[in-house]
Scaffold this motif. Sequence first.
Motif, PDB file in Angstrom:
ATOM      1  N   ARG A  88       9.736   0.875 -12.341  1.00  0.00           N
ATOM      2  CA  ARG A  88       8.324   0.470 -12.455  1.00  0.00           C
ATOM      3  C   ARG A  88       7.696   0.389 -11.052  1.00  0.00           C
ATOM      4  N   ALA A  89       8.459  -0.129 -10.107  1.00  0.00           N
ATOM      5  CA  ALA A  89       7.941  -0.238  -8.736  1.00  0.00           C
ATOM      6  C   ALA A  89       7.684   1.135  -8.138  1.00  0.00           C
ATOM      7  N   LEU A  90       8.564   2.085  -8.466  1.00  0.00           N
ATOM      8  CA  LEU A  90       8.363   3.455  -7.984  1.00  0.00           C
ATOM      9  C   LEU A  90       7.063   4.026  -8.517  1.00  0.00           C
ATOM     10  N   ALA A  92       4.523   2.276  -9.601  1.00  0.00           N
ATOM     11  CA  ALA A  92       3.402   1.501  -9.054  1.00  0.00           C
ATOM     12  C   ALA A  92       3.128   1.887  -7.615  1.00  0.00           C
ATOM     13  N   GLU A  93       4.155   2.310  -6.927  1.00  0.00           N
ATOM     14  CA  GLU A  93       3.936   2.739  -5.552  1.00  0.00           C
ATOM     15  C   GLU A  93       3.142   4.038  -5.521  1.00  0.00           C
ATOM     16  N   LYS A  94       3.434   4.917  -6.480  1.00  0.00           N
ATOM     17  CA  LYS A  94       2.667   6.158  -6.545  1.00  0.00           C
ATOM     18  C   LYS A  94       1.228   5.862  -6.917  1.00  0.00           C
ATOM     19  N   GLU A  95       1.062   5.008  -7.895  1.00  0.00           N
ATOM     20  CA  GLU A  95      -0.285   4.605  -8.289  1.00  0.00           C
ATOM     21  C   GLU A  95      -0.188   3.263  -8.995  1.00  0.00           C
ATOM     22  N   PHE A  96      -0.830   2.273  -8.412  1.00  0.00           N
ATOM     23  CA  PHE A  96      -0.780   0.956  -9.039  1.00  0.00           C
ATOM     24  C   PHE A  96      -1.706   0.932 -10.244  1.00  0.00           C
ATOM     25  N   ARG A  97      -1.140   0.589 -11.386  1.00  0.00           N
ATOM     26  CA  ARG A  97      -1.946   0.461 -12.609  1.00  0.00           C
ATOM     27  C   ARG A  97      -1.731  -0.931 -13.173  1.00  0.00           C
ATOM     28  N   TYR A 100       1.113  -1.673 -15.623  1.00  0.00           N
ATOM     29  CA  TYR A 100       2.504  -1.906 -15.243  1.00  0.00           C
ATOM     30  C   TYR A 100       2.840  -3.394 -15.269  1.00  0.00           C
TER      31      TYR A 100
ATOM     32  N   ARG B 529      -1.123  11.793  -7.384  1.00  0.00           N
ATOM     33  CA  ARG B 529      -0.753  10.994  -6.223  1.00  0.00           C
ATOM     34  C   ARG B 529      -1.855  11.123  -5.168  1.00  0.00           C
ATOM     35  N   ARG B 538      -8.157   4.939  -6.773  1.00  0.00           N
ATOM     36  CA  ARG B 538      -7.440   3.743  -6.326  1.00  0.00           C
ATOM     37  C   ARG B 538      -8.371   2.700  -5.710  1.00  0.00           C
ATOM     38  N   LEU B 543     -10.065   0.330 -10.107  1.00  0.00           N
ATOM     39  CA  LEU B 543      -8.982  -0.519 -10.643  1.00  0.00           C
ATOM     40  C   LEU B 543      -9.551  -1.606 -11.556  1.00  0.00           C
ATOM     41  N   GLU B 567      -3.682  -1.082  -3.257  1.00  0.00           N
ATOM     42  CA  GLU B 567      -2.370  -0.690  -3.779  1.00  0.00           C
ATOM     43  C   GLU B 567      -1.560  -1.957  -4.044  1.00  0.00           C
ATOM     44  N   MET B 594       7.276  -7.123  -8.409  1.00  0.00           N
ATOM     45  CA  MET B 594       7.243  -5.659  -8.376  1.00  0.00           C
ATOM     46  C   MET B 594       7.237  -5.168  -6.927  1.00  0.00           C
ATOM     47  N   ARG B 598       9.448  -2.521  -4.707  1.00  0.00           N
ATOM     48  CA  ARG B 598       8.808  -1.431  -3.969  1.00  0.00           C
ATOM     49  C   ARG B 598       9.328  -1.397  -2.532  1.00  0.00           C
TER      50      ARG B 598
END
Lengths: 415, 605
Positions: A88-90, A92-97, A100, B529, B538, B543, B567, B594, B598
Amino acid sequence: MARQSPEGKRLLPWKPLRPNPMTRRTLLIQLARLGDLVQTIPAITALKEAHEDWAVDLLCPAHLENIGRVLPGISTVVRWDGPAWKQRALQAEKEFRPEYLVEADTDIRAVVKELYDCAFVLNQHPRAILAGALLARDSTGAISGGPLDQKLSPWATYVRSVASDKGDNRVHLADAFCGMCGVAPPKEMMPMQVLSAPLPLDLDAIRQSGGAWLGLLVGAGDPERVIPASVLVYLITACLNRLPHSRIVLFGSRHEQERAHWIQAELSPSLVGRVWDTTGRLSLTELAQALTRCQVVIGADTGPLHLAAAVGTKVIGWYFARARLHETGPYGTHHWVWQATGGEGYAQPVSIPHHWPIDETIALLSNDQVDSVPGWSLWESHRDRWGAYYVQAGQEAIAPLQREHVWKDLHFAVA
Amino acid sequence: MEYLNHNLERLRRNAPELAEAVRHSLGGVLTIVPSREGSPSATHKGQWVHSAYDPKKEAGSWAEQQFQQWKADEVAVVLGVGLLYHVEALALSRSSDARMVVVVPDLSLLKDAMGARPLGPWADRIHWVTGTPEEMATQLTAQSSPLRFLTYGPAARLHVDVHERLQTSLSRMMARKTGGQLHVAVVGPIYGGSLPIARYVVSALNQLGHRVSWLDHHVHQGSYEAFGSYREERHRLMLQSRFADVLSLSTMAHLAEDPPDLVLAIAQAPLGLAVLQHLRKKKFLTAMWFVENYRHLTYWQQLAAGYDYWFVIQQGGCFDALKRAGAGHVHYLPMAADPTVHRPLTLTAAEQQEYGADVSFVGAGYANRRTLLPQWLSHEWTTKLWGNEWDGATALSGILQRDGARVDTDTCMKVFSATAVNLNLHSYSGTGMDPQPDFVNPRTFELAACGAFQLVDDRTLLPALFTSDEVESFRRTEDVPSLIRRWLTDAEGRRRHAEASRQRVLRDHTYGHRLQELLATVGLSQPDRIGSILRGDRLTVGLKERAASVPELLPLLNRFPAGQRVELKDLAADIRARASGRQLAREELLVLMMDSYRAETRDLV
């Protein structure tokens, strides 16, 4: 109102968790490795001794869930799915939604429906501390204050200081866990009850015949702690030659299979029939059960050593590199640990010893006179009301006073 | 004929004009051949476009692979027409609301496909784009969702050039529309000609509103040169190589501490293959702008597979060579100028006296320049030569300024402005003209941006960048004196050319344009991305719209300005900064949890 996750999974509504005032539900949080999980047993036992009516649940890594289930005194095991969080963190790192977070919350609610009254957090890792704040109304244990406060609790400070000072006869880590939970070490220790999971057919014969069945750990989680395979060949050969009717059971993960094969290939053909190789074939619960079938387990891998001690099997540990018995010695009574001393006292770490206590270990197994070994000291474990401690071989089992002082300073002063 | 009519009728319902155009196209590009399995397959010039055994099965496998990449909210853009088996498989693998576009470079192809086999209802969901690459790019930019290009290689190879032009046009169109804020780490060289380029890149990215981490290795030049002072070559090489490795690790540590969206290395950046592979493993996106002649500096061969994207100043053979060496994406990105640096200057009389001449040349003493420049000296005009590495060029000693000292950018600008005819001869290690004159050097753009008149040796890639009304070029060395003579007497003509070339730079050739195009190109192939960030998805405002179903998050998001990119790590940092002395809300704890995972995934060192 149910919501949709990015993957189309149905999610529960977002609402604050409400603690149930009618029960005293507690959660022990232990997110470290196998050895630490097994060393949580005294804390669980002590909590149950002190608060018989409490339900004590356990939060542990998902892959240790089955071991968690057989720890004495645990009501329910809550699995912590680290890989799912990582995934999930991966994402979220690409795009935080925002989804998640909803998904993470839903996953937590699926396993913990109501907030616990209290979480005992036994790790100093931020994740364990955050888990405590997420899952319980109050948290105690490794830190004082909120989840982002970096202030360690007195017991956690003690654990950290002995790890850096490397003093001996410290309060055992498992007993420090008791302290973190606000209880004294348990009066009685019960062995872990292992479910009778069937072993693979060809291994089921272990200990079906007489003679000494000796477990041998062929590897170690930390590469620095791995005993050279050639040393293990000598040890096995010496054991089988000197202890009539003895058998050796090799334990290890699938990464250690090749090592086990090499060891067997190096043995005299006449001895191979007395060696049973289980490496890479056993689940953790099967491993626990197989360990119960051995009279003694020898090795340097502290996780399985702790597990062996917990199921009631005697342990002979070979501690070198960064392994120190005063921090990670097997818990209980009459376990033996060879500690590499590195010459001038054992405060200095010893990477790979030049000499190994092979004959002396066999002497221990035979109840013979044990000679001293250059570069090593031998210790035996004991327990008293302040928990476990180690006494050097040949000395009287007098409980070191300093542990009592520590308990009085850290525990009873706070209580 | 029966299939064709039936299929055209189906096409007519959604795209009547296209159906008519297909009917009138010639067809016959593909040779239809039955496959072993019985269904029609096709070849083009003897090469199979679909499987000779089972085209449907092969198409199914292809569609399955694409399925992993194609996100639900993206429009799939299929390159390669063939007999549309792959398009059918892709369409059937998704629900009916999935959107698909098929690029049709040649209507005859579509006619062949429609004549070969019946198309089912799936074909009604396809949006066909046709026309020139630029027209097709325009149609694609009209799509409101991110584009995901999916290439069916066997059919796409028939129109590789068209597809490249389409993607270039699209990148440029997208570049003009982008608005989000990226975090780009620019990794510069220790020294050399690409060092100023790295500075221009940093400046352009800042001006475009992106956040830039400038990993400036120039600060290590002194140490690097010190390691090069040993007598024995093996000592020098070993120490400089180890030093470059240390700088590579230092880059990695920097990236770990402040992870960017894109690592953009400029030629000669000290990043080795092992580090690049490690970065890829850790999901960092890397790009290299190789502002070098690939024929002269060949270290790209060791690094080709390491970077995710290569941007080069040459085409054709350069693309092929890099791809053969393992590069995945290779794009043409010519040099440029920085108008804040390269600009017209008003000189004092004294400066005009010092820097001015009828003819000037600024640059290092490459072999071709040493041979050719003396041929262009004349008593009819004054000539000045500026720059270093001219030792031993006795024929030029009389015009060499400042005893051949290196000249800084400021001096260059003054010389350009004070000179009537600036010679711009691309470097070459041989004695004559560059026999493979393709790329256009930075000097061309810089002279133009300064509003200076230049005579440049002709390059195959020059006409696409400047017209002959903007920049005067020459192909033969013997033409240069007459060109100088002619232009020295035409001050108004020089002024017109210079001004036109300056306007062209401002319009098309600044580093800002190049970086926009570079980022848009990466964004195009990473729609979820980089593309998403460039589209502004983003930003806080976006958001907040998406957080409508999670109102608990709104107080967290409200703390950021609407136009700021947010982010996970930003949310976590904000929570940490405000955590003291208060109870954290559940959503804050979830964000922190989270973020702890990360941080672990980015633990590089």
